[in-house]
Design an enzyme around this catalytic site. Structure first.
Site, PDB file in Angstrom:
ATOM      1  N   SER A 273     -27.500  13.048  -2.610  1.00 18.27           N
ATOM      2  CA  SER A 273     -26.156  13.099  -3.977  1.00 18.27           C
ATOM      3  C   SER A 273     -26.848  14.160  -4.653  1.00 18.27           C
ATOM      4  CB  SER A 273     -26.782  11.529  -4.250  1.00 18.27           C
ATOM      5  OG  SER A 273     -26.777  11.414  -5.918  1.00 18.27           O
ATOM      6  N   ARG A 312      23.554  16.269  11.224  1.00 16.90           N
ATOM      7  CA  ARG A 312      22.223  17.129  10.618  1.00 16.90           C
ATOM      8  C   ARG A 312      21.349  16.587   9.922  1.00 16.90           C
ATOM      9  NH1 ARG A 312      21.485  21.696  12.358  1.00 16.90           N
ATOM     10  NH2 ARG A 312      23.028  20.830  14.206  1.00 16.90           N
TER      11      ARG A 312
END
Length: 443
Positions: A273, A312
């Site tokens: 930490s 497409r």
């Protein structure tokens, strides 16, 4: 800055290198060159054309500023790529390049070549995870711990059984992903509208022989807007993400200070930490969760764009590119973190056993109730055990003692019988059989 600070920590450096932009460009070039070679063999081009093309493009940078700038103009990488390499060719060879395919043919087929490498990488990582999990299962098949349902203590299990559950899920996800190879690794070659009209009567022959040249399957027809195999790939990647996310989630919960049953592998600076020197955070679990939860979102993006219109897609196909690569890179990072996590996982059997008695042993209420119900009416048995459970928790005495205080229970069961029924190791059911079955499946 974005990728280095906020994306790379969650992804796999090895997979980033394997699936680099340069690698993808080389795959696109290989598709183009193999097409010329097949057409040359059909007599469409003079003998030696494919080799001349290969030699002319040897050493040519495939990814430059013009290619990158052209992607936004053409809508995909194949358009500026073909333009770029064609400009590097002698006049007599220019016409031979990219004769017949459309851009999506090159993009999708090159992706298949890249996916072949990626699937092999994922297979090896999956096998490594299975190996580490097997070791945990075998080592801790008799290590008692509490089973938890709805985040509460339930009944005794063994840590080996929990790890066997992890192993089975990882194995299922691995097999699911690898089982896609035949369906997924297919040629994409249909020309402008999926008919190969530009190749005339040679279309089908070129189609089949190009697939063979690239060592890809030849599907019955082009799959420009049929994204079923891609759909299967995305969901299989997500399944593998879920399998390691489950492991990381369980380990993080078991590693909580108040639980303390396992701990991530220790290392200099790992889990520290910035303000609390005493902390040892489950950072690898956090990185796995951070990666897998992003994968779920990316897969959702694909699912919302999987139905492509007409011949497409407008945007649906384009959405696949970054989502797929990001999902694979994130999964690679999660698998690498999971491998390190499992290889060095610290397991504390004494703490696991201690947690079995956090509630004075009342977790054994079920076997006592079942046995009592054989000797008296079931409702009386349930009521007596429920009363003893309350006494044990309120007065903080052992469950066996609380049971034996009840005259009804005392008349039905001896103290020795109660102690046997209240022993966690006596109520493991088919635990060892399930473990044997999982190990047999993954051997």
């Amino acid at each position: 800055m974005y990728t280095r600070l906020f994306q790379d920590p969650f992804t796999s450096p090895a997979l980033r290198q394997l699936l680099s932009a340069e690698s993808y460009m080389r795959s696109m070039l290989e598709v183009e060159l193999q097409l010329v070679r097949v057409q040359e063999e059909d007599g469409q081009w003079p003998q030696g054309t494919a080799q001349q093309l290969r030699e002319a493009l040897e050493g040519v940078p495939l990814l430059d500023y013009e290619v990158l700038a052209g992607i936004g103009l053409g809508g995909n990488v194949a358009i500026p790529f073909v333009k770029h390499i064609r400009e590097c060719l002698p006049a007599g060879l220019k016409r031979c390049l990219h004769y017949g395919p459309t851009s999506q043919d090159i993009v999708d087929t090159a992706l298949m070549l890249e996916l072949r490498k990626a699937l092999l990488w994922f297979e090896r990582k999956g096998e490594a995870l299975e190996g580490h999990l097997r070791q945990l299962v075998e080592q801790h098949r008799h290590t008692l711990m509490i089973g938890r349902t709805l985040m509460q203590q339930a009944l005794p299990i063994t840590f080996g059984l929990k790890a066997a559950g992890w192993l089975q899920a990882v194995r299922q996800a691995n097999r699911r992903l690898q089982g896609l190879k035949a369906e997924l690794l297919q040629l994409q070659f249909g020309g402008a509208a999926g008919t190969l009209a530009a190749l005339g009567a040679d279309g089908l022959s070129t189609y089949d022989r190009l697939a063979q040249a690239l060592d890809l399957a030849a599907p019955a027809m082009p799959w420009h807007t049929n994204r079923q195999s891609m759909h299967a790939l995305f969901t299989a990647l997500d399944a593998q993400a879920v399998s390691v996310e489950k492991i990381a989630g369980d380990i993080a919960l078991m590693a909580q200070t108040e639980v303390g049953e396992v701990a991530e592998p220790a290392g200099e600076g790992m889990g520290e930490s910035s303000s609390m020197p005493h902390k040892r955070n489950p950072v690898r679990c956090a990185l796995i969760h951070g990666a897998t939860r992003q994968i779920h979102g990316l897969v959702t993006t694909h699912l919302n764009n999987a139905a492509h219109p007409h011949e497409r897609a407008l945007g649906g196909w384009h959405t696949e590119w970054s989502t797929l690569y990001e999902a694979m890179l994130l999964l690679g990072g999660a698998l690498e973190q999971a491998e390190i996590l499992l290889a060095g996982l610290e397991v504390f059997p004494a703490r696991m056993r201690a947690n079995l008695y956090t509630t004075q042993g009342v977790i054994m209420a079920e076997p006592v109730s079942l046995e009592l119900a054989q000797r008296m009416p079931r409702d009386l048995a349930m009521a007596a055990v429920k009363k003893a459970t309350k006494v044990a928790l309120t007065e903080q005495i052992g469950f066996t003692e609380a049971l034996y205080r009840d005259e009804l229970i005392q008349a039905a069961l001896s103290r020795d019988e109660l102690e046997q029924l209240a022993a966690p190791e006596s109520y493991l059911g088919a635990t060892q059989g399930f473990i044997d079955r999982v190990l047999a499946q993954t051997s």
